[in-house]
Design an enzyme around this catalytic site. Structure first.
Site, PDB file in Angstrom:
ATOM      1  N   ARG A 161      44.285 -20.593   4.797  1.00 32.56           N
ATOM      2  CA  ARG A 161      44.336 -19.851   6.054  1.00 32.56           C
ATOM      3  C   ARG A 161      43.785 -20.632   7.248  1.00 32.56           C
ATOM      4  NH1 ARG A 161      41.672 -15.025   3.182  1.00 32.56           N
ATOM      5  NH2 ARG A 161      41.825 -16.316   1.318  1.00 32.56           N
ATOM      6  N   GLU A 198      33.221 -17.164  -3.852  1.00 35.53           N
ATOM      7  CA  GLU A 198      32.806 -15.786  -4.166  1.00 35.53           C
ATOM      8  C   GLU A 198      33.443 -15.371  -5.490  1.00 35.53           C
ATOM      9  OE1 GLU A 198      34.294 -12.913  -1.401  1.00 35.53           O
ATOM     10  OE2 GLU A 198      32.922 -11.346  -2.073  1.00 35.53           O
TER      11      GLU A 198
END
Ligand SMILES: O=P(O)(O)OC[C@H]1O[C@H](OP(=O)(O)OP(=O)(O)O)[C@H](O)[C@@H]1O
Ligand SMILES: Nc1ncnc2[nH]cnc12
Length: 277
Positions: A161, A198
């Site tokens: 992104r 994460e």
């Protein structure tokens, strides 16, 4: 319980100010962001806490109410409302008010999808921001306004992104764009760095020769969570003698404390996501 947004909007307009807050315990997953403190005069007026979210009372918000209802989840949030200006009125570029409006629009254009890609993750989906050309342009403009005079010669974008936000910023500030890619994607000789996420571990790579020692870089990504990705990107660039001036993301997940992991490396973000629980 779903708040009566119409009446909030009415009271809001009648007061002619943004200094109104409602204790509302239900919030749509799509509006779980808050405006970051340095950029928001509204944030300065309110005691902004981690459990604070901003929404924009706009016609687009009103029209998404049915979706809002279906994606509603219980969360102990206090909901603060920022008024939107009329179309065209908010181009007070550089003014605090104009900036706040742009941030509010960006925040409300980001969708939050619970339990993606794994149970328990509140996924911050920037694809809805890309569907709103004004919010997308505001995002790029805010970064360009910040970096245009900082003598940056390299904008390093992180896959995937960071590839969306990096190139328009690079073009606007007259810098080159360097992709930092996932393993085995770049065809030439690469240097690489591993990092933890994460939700898993990964590696990023950069072409040898893409940057020169002494260059000044800005690292761009859509989001900072644990900060592992940005740390790897910083290490990669610093290994080859590049000065990383700042890291910039659209969204920060503050509770994961990625900012701490960056140490004294400056981090600039536009919105903070509300708590990930
Ligand atoms: O701060 P961190 O904990 O390191 O996480 C942030 C990174 O996670 C996401 O990318 P992801 O790894 O999901 O890859 P993708 O963009 O290719 O889907 C996001 O776009 C950041 O690059
Ligand atoms: N919650 C999240 N949403 C989107 N991208 C992420 N990358 C790491 N955590 C993320």
């Amino acid at each position: 319980m779903l708040p009566d947004l119409t009446s909030i909007g009415f009271n809001f307009q009648a007061m002619g100010s943004i200094s109104i807050a409602h204790n509302i315990t239900t919030i749509g997953a799509q509006q779980q962001h808050k405006v970051t403190k340095p950029l928001a005069s509204a944030a300065a007026q309110f005691p902004v806490s981690r459990t604070t979210s901003f929404i924009t009372l706009s016609s687009s918000f009103a029209s998404s109410l049915s979706q809002f209802q279906t994606t509603c989840k219980e969360a102990k949030h206090q909901l603060y409302c920022l008024p939107t200006s009329e179309e065209g009125e908010e181009e007070k570029m550089g003014s605090k008010e104009g900036t706040d409006h742009r941030i509010a629009r960006i925040s409300s254009a980001i969708r939050v999808i619970p339990n993606f890609p794994k149970p328990g993750i509140l996924f911050q989906d920037i694809t809805t921001l890309l569907l709103d050309p004004k919010a997308f342009k505001d995002t790029i403009d805010l970064f360009v306004e910040r970096y245009k005079d900082k003598e940056i010669s390299v904008v390093a974008g992180i896959e995937a992104r960071g590839f969306i936000f990096g190139p328009p910023i690079a073009l606007a500030i007259g810098a080159k764009f360097v992709p930092m890619r996932k393993p085995k994607k770049l065809p030439g000789e690469v240097i690489s760095e591993e990092y933890s996420l994460e939700y898993g571990t990964d590696k990023i790579e950069m072409h040898v020769g893409a940057v020169e020692p002494g260059e000044r870089a800005l690292i761009i990504d859509d989001l900072i969570a644990t900060g592992g990705t940005l740390c790897a990107a910083i290490r990669l660039l610093e290994r080859v003698g590049v000065k990383v001036v700042e890291c910039a993301c659209v969204i920060e997940l503050p509770e994961l404390e990625g900012r701490k992991r960056l140490g004294d490396k400056p981090l600039f973000v536009l919105v903070e996501a509300a708590d990930q629980i």
